[in-house]
Every structure is written in structure tokens, then in C-alpha cells.
Scaffold this motif. Structure first.
Motif, mmCIF file in Angstrom:
data_model
loop_
_atom_site.group_PDB
_atom_site.id
_atom_site.type_symbol
_atom_site.label_atom_id
_atom_site.label_comp_id
_atom_site.label_asym_id
_atom_site.label_seq_id
_atom_site.Cartn_x
_atom_site.Cartn_y
_atom_site.Cartn_z
ATOM 1 N N VAL A 1 0.853 -1.192 0.000
ATOM 2 C CA VAL A 1 0.000 0.000 0.000
ATOM 3 C C VAL A 1 0.890 1.244 0.000
ATOM 4 O O VAL A 1 1.755 1.393 0.859
ATOM 5 C CB VAL A 1 -0.938 0.013 1.223
ATOM 6 C CG1 VAL A 1 -1.813 1.258 1.210
ATOM 7 C CG2 VAL A 1 -1.795 -1.244 1.239
ATOM 8 N N ILE A 2 0.679 2.089 -0.982
ATOM 9 C CA ILE A 2 1.440 3.338 -1.039
ATOM 10 C C ILE A 2 0.459 4.508 -1.064
ATOM 11 O O ILE A 2 -0.728 4.342 -1.381
ATOM 12 C CB ILE A 2 2.378 3.411 -2.265
ATOM 13 C CG1 ILE A 2 1.581 3.288 -3.577
ATOM 14 C CG2 ILE A 2 3.467 2.360 -2.192
ATOM 15 C CD1 ILE A 2 2.406 3.550 -4.820
ATOM 16 N N LYS A 3 0.962 5.659 -0.727
ATOM 17 C CA LYS A 3 0.152 6.871 -0.749
ATOM 18 C C LYS A 3 1.117 8.037 -0.908
ATOM 19 O O LYS A 3 2.163 8.067 -0.256
ATOM 20 C CB LYS A 3 -0.610 6.998 0.566
ATOM 21 C CG LYS A 3 -1.607 8.137 0.620
ATOM 22 C CD LYS A 3 -2.393 7.957 1.919
ATOM 23 C CE LYS A 3 -3.225 9.142 2.288
ATOM 24 N NZ LYS A 3 -3.943 8.881 3.545
ATOM 25 N N ALA A 4 0.766 8.959 -1.775
ATOM 26 C CA ALA A 4 1.666 10.089 -2.021
ATOM 27 C C ALA A 4 1.027 11.378 -1.537
ATOM 28 O O ALA A 4 -0.173 11.587 -1.696
ATOM 29 C CB ALA A 4 1.984 10.183 -3.509
ATOM 30 N N ASP A 5 1.846 12.237 -0.932
ATOM 31 C CA ASP A 5 1.349 13.501 -0.381
ATOM 32 C C ASP A 5 1.252 14.604 -1.423
ATOM 33 O O ASP A 5 0.500 15.563 -1.249
ATOM 34 C CB ASP A 5 2.282 13.984 0.736
ATOM 35 C CG ASP A 5 2.311 13.023 1.912
ATOM 36 O OD1 ASP A 5 1.279 12.361 2.132
ATOM 37 O OD2 ASP A 5 3.349 12.928 2.589
ATOM 38 N N ALA A 6 2.042 14.492 -2.482
ATOM 39 C CA ALA A 6 2.091 15.582 -3.460
ATOM 40 C C ALA A 6 2.371 15.002 -4.837
ATOM 41 O O ALA A 6 2.899 13.892 -4.952
ATOM 42 C CB ALA A 6 3.187 16.570 -3.076
ATOM 43 N N PRO A 7 2.006 15.731 -5.898
ATOM 44 C CA PRO A 7 2.296 15.236 -7.245
ATOM 45 C C PRO A 7 3.799 15.098 -7.467
ATOM 46 O O PRO A 7 4.595 15.802 -6.826
ATOM 47 C CB PRO A 7 1.727 16.328 -8.164
ATOM 48 C CG PRO A 7 0.789 17.112 -7.324
ATOM 49 C CD PRO A 7 1.309 17.027 -5.929
#
Ligand code: CUA
Length: 311
Positions: free
Chosen positions: A166-172
Motif C-alpha cells: 500500500v502506497i500513498k503520495a502527499d504531493a504530485p
């Protein structure tokens, strides 16, 4: 610091970077204390110079227990607790509302499927900002490993099971996933572009990828289409959505012309590289499963014209 696991761009990568800094700090502290005592030992007066040291054996025993057992035990306990805490913070199953993406490892490229969205691509992974993304990893052949250091940990793609990362990015941003498990001759040329973009941009990317490829009516592209499905035998291994080409051995080519790179390598997806790849992919990437084209120069050019139309 630009790039890498010490430049985390999401919560999972952040917790791992924090752990790394804690271990560095503890290691550095131990090193400094050790260096100080080493210096004291080296430069202190010899026993003979100040008289007999009758207390030495007793103090030595206390030092052994303190610095040799108690302190290491305390440090290991702290690191162990911090590691368990970081591990518990990283999900291993898809959280509710997560975008599910199936990533299949092949020698030597990445198949990327979005089951909910109904799209398939290769060597490019688009994800929206701020949303959990559950990557369900598996392999068609040997063990590969997916690792985008800025977004999360490293996890293997196994031929006999599914691992969820599971990954998640805070910014483009744009990152690179390089295969992190030796998987054969072209292990080093097995990379994937990871594009993190605002949700609306992601949605329009999905919409564009969902549309079937247009079949050309006439001209060189039409001839290329016929060669692709006929004499070229390209369709035996490749799919182009909306046509009779439904092969699954090689990457889906429905929108090949709009992908950033070619062949899971550092090759920019331009016409020169596409020509080299179609004529004989082994000139760019020795050992790949795709054979050199047994086609006339005109047919190769026609196929290139068709591929160039698949945007
Ligand atoms: Cu795939 Cu290394």
C-alpha cells in the motif's frame, strides 16, 4: 536531498525514513562514546606510572555488564520497538477506498492492470495524490521486486502468490520504480515510471486509456494495422483494445505512443527507438522474448506508422 528513501513523499516512506534516522542517531552515539573511551584508554597513564591499580578487576566486571550487556540491550529494545511500530503502521491489505492496481512482473517489464477502471498498460503507473493505492503484486515467471523509495517499502512479486503493497503520495511528482530483485539478464533494464497526479488529472488519464484504439482507414497506418494483425504476427503476443489483437504474452500496446519510455528501459519513446525496437529489439535490450521482425523495410515502416497512431 533529492530522491531516494531519505526524501519520503508519503506516510509509509516517512515512517521508514524516521526509523532510518533513529538507527543512524543511535549508531552515531555509540560510535562517539566508543571513540572517546578508546582515546581515554590509549592515552591514560600506565598502571606502573601511578602505582598498582588494585581496583581494576572489579571495575572491569562492572564495565562488561554495563557497556557490554545493559546498554546494547537497551538500544536493541528501542530499535526493535520502533521497527515494530513502523511495521504496524504499514498496511498489508487494501484499505477501504483504496485504488487497486494489479502489477505483474515479467522478464523484464511491468504489466499494470486497473481492474475497477478496466484498463491495462505497461511500465507506467499513474496514481492520484492523497489516496491509498493497493498494489497487488504477482509474477508471471521469476521473482521480481517493486520499490519506489520515495513512496514506500520494497516488496517481492512472487510467481505463486499475491503480495499487497500500500502506497500513498502527499504531493504530485514523478518517480522511478526499478526492479530490486535480480531476475536475469536484463534485470537492470526493468524500470517503470510512476506518475503521481491530482485526482482530476488521474481521471482524465484513465478516461483516455479506457477509450479503444482507433483503427486507421487508409494510408501507411492502415497497412501497418494489417501487417500487425497478419504477416507481422504482432497480435499473437500483443493486445490493442478494440481490435482482433488480443495476445497477452507481451505488453498491451493500445496507447503505446503516449507512454514515456519504451521497453521498460531508459529508452525515450521516440520514433527512432520504436524503429530499432520493432526491427530488432535485441539491439536495445539483448535477450528479450520478442524476436526480430521478419518483415520488409516497407512493412516495418508501416507498422511504425500504425504504432505512432496509438495515442
Ligand atoms: Cu525483475 Cu529484476
Amino acid at each position: 536531498m533529492a530522491g531516494g528513501s531519505l526524501d519520503p513523499q508519503g506516510p509509509a516512506a516517512e515512517s521508514m525514513a524516521d526509523l532510518w534516522w533513529l538507527m543512524l542517531a543511535l549508531g552515531a552515539a555509540v560510535f562517539v562514546v566508543f571513540a572517546v573511551f578508546l582515546a581515554l584508554g590509549l592515552f591514560r597513564p600506565r598502571p606502573g606510572e601511578t602505582g598498582p591499580g588494585s581496583e581494576q578487576p572489579h571495575r572491569f566486571g562492572a564495565w562488561m555488564i554495563g557497556a557490554g550487556v545493559a546498554v546494547p540491550l537497551a538500544i536493541i529494545t528501542v530499535v526493535f520497538a520502533a521497527t515494530v511500530h513502523a511495521m504496524r503502521g504499514v498496511a498489508t491489505t487494501a484499505p477501504t477506498g483504496a485504488l487497486v492496481v494489479d502489477v505483474v512482473g515479467h522478464q523484464w517489464w511491468w504489466e499494470v492492470r486497473y481492474p475497477e477502471e478496466g484498463i491495462v498498460t505497461a511500465n507506467e503507473l499513474h496514481v492520484p495524490v492523497g489516496r491509498d493505492v493497493a498494489l497487488r503484486l504477482t509474477s508471471r515467471d521469476v521473482i521480481h521486486s517493486l520499490w519506489v523509495p520515495e513512496l514506500g517499502g520494497k516488496l517481492d512479486l512472487l510467481p505463486d502468490g499475491v503480495n499487497t503493497l500500500v502506497i500513498k503520495a502527499d504531493a504530485p511528482g514523478e518517480f522511478v520504480n526499478r526492479c530490486a530483485e535480480f531476475c536475469g539478464l536484463q534485470h537492470t533494464l526493468m524500470s517503470m515510471t510512476v506518475v503521481v497526479e491530482p485526482p482530476q488529472q488521474f481521471d482524465s488519464w484513465v478516461a483516455a486509456r479506457r477509450s479503444p484504439a482507433a483503427t486507421p482507414d487508409a494510408g501507411a497506418a492502415r497497412r501497418g494495422f494489417d501487417v500487425f494483425l497478419g504477416a507481422g504476427r504482432c497480435a499473437q503476443c500483443h493486445t490493442v483494445r478494440g481490435t482482433a489483437a488480443t495476445g497477452t504474452t507481451g505488453p498491451d500496446l493500445s496507447h503505446i505512443a503516449s507512454r514515456p519510455t519504451l521497453g521498460a528501459g531508459p529508452f525515450p519513446n521516440n520514433e527512432a527507438n520504436r524503429r530499432a525496437w520493432v526491427s530488432d529489439p535485441h539491439t536495445l535490450k539483448r535477450g528479450v522474448a520478442m524476436p526480430a521482425a521478419e518483415l520488409s523495410r516497407e512493412d516495418v515502416e508501416a507498422v511504425l506508422s500504425y504504432l505512432g497512431s496509438l495515442r
